[in-house]
Design an enzyme around this catalytic site. Structure first.
Site, PDB file in Angstrom:
ATOM      1  N   ASN A  47       0.810  -1.223   0.000  1.00  0.00           N
ATOM      2  CA  ASN A  47       0.000   0.000   0.000  1.00  0.00           C
ATOM      3  C   ASN A  47       0.845   1.275   0.000  1.00  0.00           C
ATOM      4  O   ASN A  47       0.318   2.371   0.129  1.00  0.00           O
ATOM      5  CB  ASN A  47      -0.976  -0.006   1.189  1.00  0.00           C
ATOM      6  CG  ASN A  47      -0.239   0.021   2.527  1.00  0.00           C
ATOM      7  OD1 ASN A  47       0.979  -0.089   2.553  1.00  0.00           O
ATOM      8  ND2 ASN A  47      -0.959   0.177   3.616  1.00  0.00           N
ATOM      9  N   LYS A  49       3.932   3.929  -1.704  1.00  0.00           N
ATOM     10  CA  LYS A  49       4.225   4.507  -3.014  1.00  0.00           C
ATOM     11  C   LYS A  49       5.390   3.761  -3.653  1.00  0.00           C
ATOM     12  O   LYS A  49       6.086   3.005  -2.997  1.00  0.00           O
ATOM     13  CB  LYS A  49       4.583   5.987  -2.855  1.00  0.00           C
ATOM     14  CG  LYS A  49       3.350   6.869  -2.723  1.00  0.00           C
ATOM     15  CD  LYS A  49       3.717   8.322  -2.777  1.00  0.00           C
ATOM     16  CE  LYS A  49       4.234   8.743  -4.134  1.00  0.00           C
ATOM     17  NZ  LYS A  49       3.203   8.761  -5.186  1.00  0.00           N
ATOM     18  N   LYS A  51       5.400   1.645  -6.425  1.00  0.00           N
ATOM     19  CA  LYS A  51       5.180   0.427  -7.202  1.00  0.00           C
ATOM     20  C   LYS A  51       5.320   0.722  -8.696  1.00  0.00           C
ATOM     21  O   LYS A  51       6.072   0.056  -9.404  1.00  0.00           O
ATOM     22  CB  LYS A  51       3.785  -0.154  -6.918  1.00  0.00           C
ATOM     23  CG  LYS A  51       3.577  -0.540  -5.452  1.00  0.00           C
ATOM     24  CD  LYS A  51       2.203  -1.124  -5.191  1.00  0.00           C
ATOM     25  CE  LYS A  51       1.074  -0.116  -5.241  1.00  0.00           C
ATOM     26  NZ  LYS A  51       1.089   0.865  -4.136  1.00  0.00           N
ATOM     27  N   THR A  52       4.599   1.727  -9.155  1.00  0.00           N
ATOM     28  CA  THR A  52       4.672   2.097 -10.573  1.00  0.00           C
ATOM     29  C   THR A  52       5.974   2.829 -10.877  1.00  0.00           C
ATOM     30  O   THR A  52       6.611   2.557 -11.904  1.00  0.00           O
ATOM     31  CB  THR A  52       3.459   2.982 -10.958  1.00  0.00           C
ATOM     32  OG1 THR A  52       2.284   2.187 -10.866  1.00  0.00           O
ATOM     33  CG2 THR A  52       3.606   3.536 -12.367  1.00  0.00           C
ATOM     34  N   THR A  53       6.389   3.723 -10.000  1.00  0.00           N
ATOM     35  CA  THR A  53       7.600   4.494 -10.292  1.00  0.00           C
ATOM     36  C   THR A  53       8.824   3.580 -10.355  1.00  0.00           C
ATOM     37  O   THR A  53       9.702   3.789 -11.191  1.00  0.00           O
ATOM     38  CB  THR A  53       7.823   5.640  -9.277  1.00  0.00           C
ATOM     39  OG1 THR A  53       7.472   5.207  -7.979  1.00  0.00           O
ATOM     40  CG2 THR A  53       7.014   6.860  -9.636  1.00  0.00           C
ATOM     41  N   ARG A  61      15.881   1.941 -17.551  1.00  0.00           N
ATOM     42  CA  ARG A  61      17.126   1.195 -17.721  1.00  0.00           C
ATOM     43  C   ARG A  61      17.087   0.342 -18.987  1.00  0.00           C
ATOM     44  O   ARG A  61      18.062   0.295 -19.735  1.00  0.00           O
ATOM     45  CB  ARG A  61      17.357   0.285 -16.507  1.00  0.00           C
ATOM     46  CG  ARG A  61      17.809   1.047 -15.286  1.00  0.00           C
ATOM     47  CD  ARG A  61      18.032   0.125 -14.110  1.00  0.00           C
ATOM     48  NE  ARG A  61      18.594   0.866 -12.982  1.00  0.00           N
ATOM     49  CZ  ARG A  61      18.521   0.488 -11.716  1.00  0.00           C
ATOM     50  NH1 ARG A  61      17.924  -0.645 -11.398  1.00  0.00           N
ATOM     51  NH2 ARG A  61      19.054   1.215 -10.768  1.00  0.00           N
ATOM     52  N   PHE A 103     -10.526   6.536 -14.218  1.00  0.00           N
ATOM     53  CA  PHE A 103     -10.581   5.680 -13.042  1.00  0.00           C
ATOM     54  C   PHE A 103     -11.912   4.966 -12.972  1.00  0.00           C
ATOM     55  O   PHE A 103     -12.936   5.497 -13.361  1.00  0.00           O
ATOM     56  CB  PHE A 103     -10.420   6.522 -11.767  1.00  0.00           C
ATOM     57  CG  PHE A 103      -9.010   6.714 -11.369  1.00  0.00           C
ATOM     58  CD1 PHE A 103      -8.304   5.692 -10.761  1.00  0.00           C
ATOM     59  CD2 PHE A 103      -8.378   7.920 -11.602  1.00  0.00           C
ATOM     60  CE1 PHE A 103      -6.991   5.882 -10.379  1.00  0.00           C
ATOM     61  CE2 PHE A 103      -7.066   8.121 -11.230  1.00  0.00           C
ATOM     62  CZ  PHE A 103      -6.371   7.099 -10.621  1.00  0.00           C
ATOM     63  N   TRP A 105     -13.908   4.420 -10.583  1.00  0.00           N
ATOM     64  CA  TRP A 105     -15.011   5.048  -9.841  1.00  0.00           C
ATOM     65  C   TRP A 105     -15.631   6.202 -10.620  1.00  0.00           C
ATOM     66  O   TRP A 105     -16.634   6.748 -10.218  1.00  0.00           O
ATOM     67  CB  TRP A 105     -14.608   5.466  -8.443  1.00  0.00           C
ATOM     68  CG  TRP A 105     -13.340   6.232  -8.338  1.00  0.00           C
ATOM     69  CD1 TRP A 105     -13.137   7.532  -8.648  1.00  0.00           C
ATOM     70  CD2 TRP A 105     -12.098   5.721  -7.883  1.00  0.00           C
ATOM     71  NE1 TRP A 105     -11.852   7.873  -8.418  1.00  0.00           N
ATOM     72  CE2 TRP A 105     -11.179   6.783  -7.932  1.00  0.00           C
ATOM     73  CE3 TRP A 105     -11.667   4.479  -7.432  1.00  0.00           C
ATOM     74  CZ2 TRP A 105      -9.844   6.623  -7.555  1.00  0.00           C
ATOM     75  CZ3 TRP A 105     -10.348   4.333  -7.055  1.00  0.00           C
ATOM     76  CH2 TRP A 105      -9.450   5.389  -7.117  1.00  0.00           C
ATOM     77  N   GLU A 140      -0.748  -1.613 -12.668  1.00  0.00           N
ATOM     78  CA  GLU A 140      -2.004  -1.671 -11.893  1.00  0.00           C
ATOM     79  C   GLU A 140      -2.832  -2.913 -12.200  1.00  0.00           C
ATOM     80  O   GLU A 140      -4.028  -2.960 -11.878  1.00  0.00           O
ATOM     81  CB  GLU A 140      -2.857  -0.405 -12.112  1.00  0.00           C
ATOM     82  CG  GLU A 140      -2.193   0.894 -11.718  1.00  0.00           C
ATOM     83  CD  GLU A 140      -2.118   1.112 -10.197  1.00  0.00           C
ATOM     84  OE1 GLU A 140      -2.459   0.188  -9.431  1.00  0.00           O
ATOM     85  OE2 GLU A 140      -1.686   2.202  -9.783  1.00  0.00           O
TER      86      GLU A 140
END
Lengths: 209, 209
Positions: A47, A49, A51-53, A61, A103, A105, A140
Site C-alpha cells: 500500500n 508509493k 510500485k509504478t515508479t 534502464r 478511473f 469510480w 495496476e
C-alpha cells in the site's frame, strides 16, 4: 571499552580494511554463484508509493540498453502528460497502451470496466508473447484482479507464454497469492508516512504524476 | 447466501454502481481536503528492491514536466552505461554526479571513502540550495550515513536550506530515525522474494543496472 562491530565509525583503519575486504569477498562469492540469466516475473505490491515508479525506473534502464519495452496500463484511463512526453522520446523502442475511460469510480459501469480490462489484457498478451519485447509492464494489473475484471488463472497462463528471456512487471496493491507464488522477484512497498493524509498535501506534478 | 462485500465480483450491477459512486465521493473529499503544495522530503528505504528505481521514476516524471533535476550518487562510483545513455537525453534539464571510485568494498580505504562522500555531499548542497532545481535525488545517501561517511545532523541542516517547493529524495537501506522523523513521505521497500538469492539468477541489464 565496548566495541560495537556494527558501526563502521568506531573501527580502526585496519579493522575497516579487513571488514571491507570481507565484504568484497562475500560479494564476489555471490556473483560467482549467481550465473543464471532468466526473464523474470516481477511483482511490486503493497500500500506504499513506488510500485509504478520503480517499474518506470526499470523501463528507463531497459530503454537505455536499447531494448524494446511495452507498457499496458490497467485501471487508469489515460497517460499523464508528463509520462507521455517522456515516453514519446523513445517511439522506436517503446509502445504504451492505456485501458481507457478514466478511473473505475468515474464510470460506475461494471460491464464496461470488465470489457476494457479484458481488451487491455488481450493487448498485453500480444506483447508478452512477442520475443521482440524484452520488458512488458502491466501497470495496476493487480487492482484489475482485485476488482474481478481479470482472473488470476488467465494471467498465470498468459505469463507461461512469455519467451524465456522476457521480463514482465506486474504492479498494484493486493497482488494475489497465486501470482506471488509464481513470481521470481516480489517487493512490497510499505507506507510509513504520507503527506497526502497527514499534512493535507495535494498530489503534485513530478511526484504523483 | 452469504455476501462478501469485499469482493466486487459478487456485487449486483446496482451494488457495484453504488460502491463505485461512494468511492468517487471519498476520492473527491480527499482531493478537496488536500490543497497544500509543498516540496517534499522523500525517503525510500528497506532491504527490498525499488528504492533507486522508484526515485528514477520520479526523476522521469519531473523531466516530463520540464523541471530541472539533480542526481548525486553516493557509494556507487560511476553511472551504469544504460542510465548514462538515458540521462544524456536531457542535458538541458538534468545534472548528475557520482561520488567516484567504485563500491566501498573495492577501496578499503576509509579516509578516502569519507573524503569522497563529503565532496559528494558538498556538491549535493549546492543543488539543494539552488531554486532552479525542482528535484534533487541523493541516491544511496542512507548507506553513506550508515557507514559513518556522513553525519545525519549535517544532512538535516542541509535539508533545511532547501527552497519551499523543492523535492529531495533520499534512498538507501537503513535510513536513520532522525531522517524519517523529518521526512514527509517515507516508503519501506520490503523483500518478499529475490531470484538472486533463491535461484542463483545473476544481476541482469535492465533489472539491476
Amino acid at each position: 571499552m565496548q566495541t560495537n562491530l556494527n558501526n563502521e565509525s568506531d573501527l580502526t583503519a585496519e579493522q575497516y580494511q579487513r571488514k571491507m575486504q570481507r565484504r568484497k569477498e562475500v560479494q564476489q562469492e555471490r556473483v560467482a554463484k549467481a550465473s543464471l540469466e532468466k526473464g523474470l516475473i516481477i511483482v511490486n505490491t503493497g500500500n506504499g508509493k513506488g510500485k509504478t515508479t520503480a517499474a518506470l525506473g526499470m523501463v528507463l534502464r531497459s530503454l537505455g540498453h536499447g531494448y524494446k519495452v511495452a507498457i499496458v496500463q490497467f485501471i487508469k484511463g489515460a497517460w499523464e502528460p508528463a509520462e507521455k512526453a517522456v515516453f514519446s522520446l523513445w517511439q522506436d523502442q517503446l509502445v504504451f497502451y492505456a485501458m481507457g475511460e478514466g478511473f473505475t469510480w468515474e464510470t460506475q459501469d461494471r460491464e464496461r470496466d470488465i470489457e476494457k480490462a479484458q481488451a487491455a489484457w488481450q493487448t498485453a498478451l500480444t506483447f508478452i508473447a512477442n520475443p521482440d519485447y524484452k520488458l512488458v509492464l502491466l501497470d495496476e494489473v493487480n487492482v484489475a484482479l482485485k476488482l474481478g475484471y481479470l482472473q488470476v488463472n488467465d494471467i498465470l497462463a498468459g505469463l507461461e507464454q512469455k519467451p524465456a528471456d522476457t521480463h514482465v512487471i506486474l504492479t498494484g496493491r493486493g497482488a494475489p497469492a497465486e501470482l506471488i507464488e509464481q513470481a521470481d522477484l516480489v517487493t512490497e512497498m510499505t507506507l510509513i508516512k504520507h503527506p497526502f493524509r497527514e499534512q493535507g498535501v495535494k498530489a503534485q506534478p513530478g511526484i504523483e504524476f
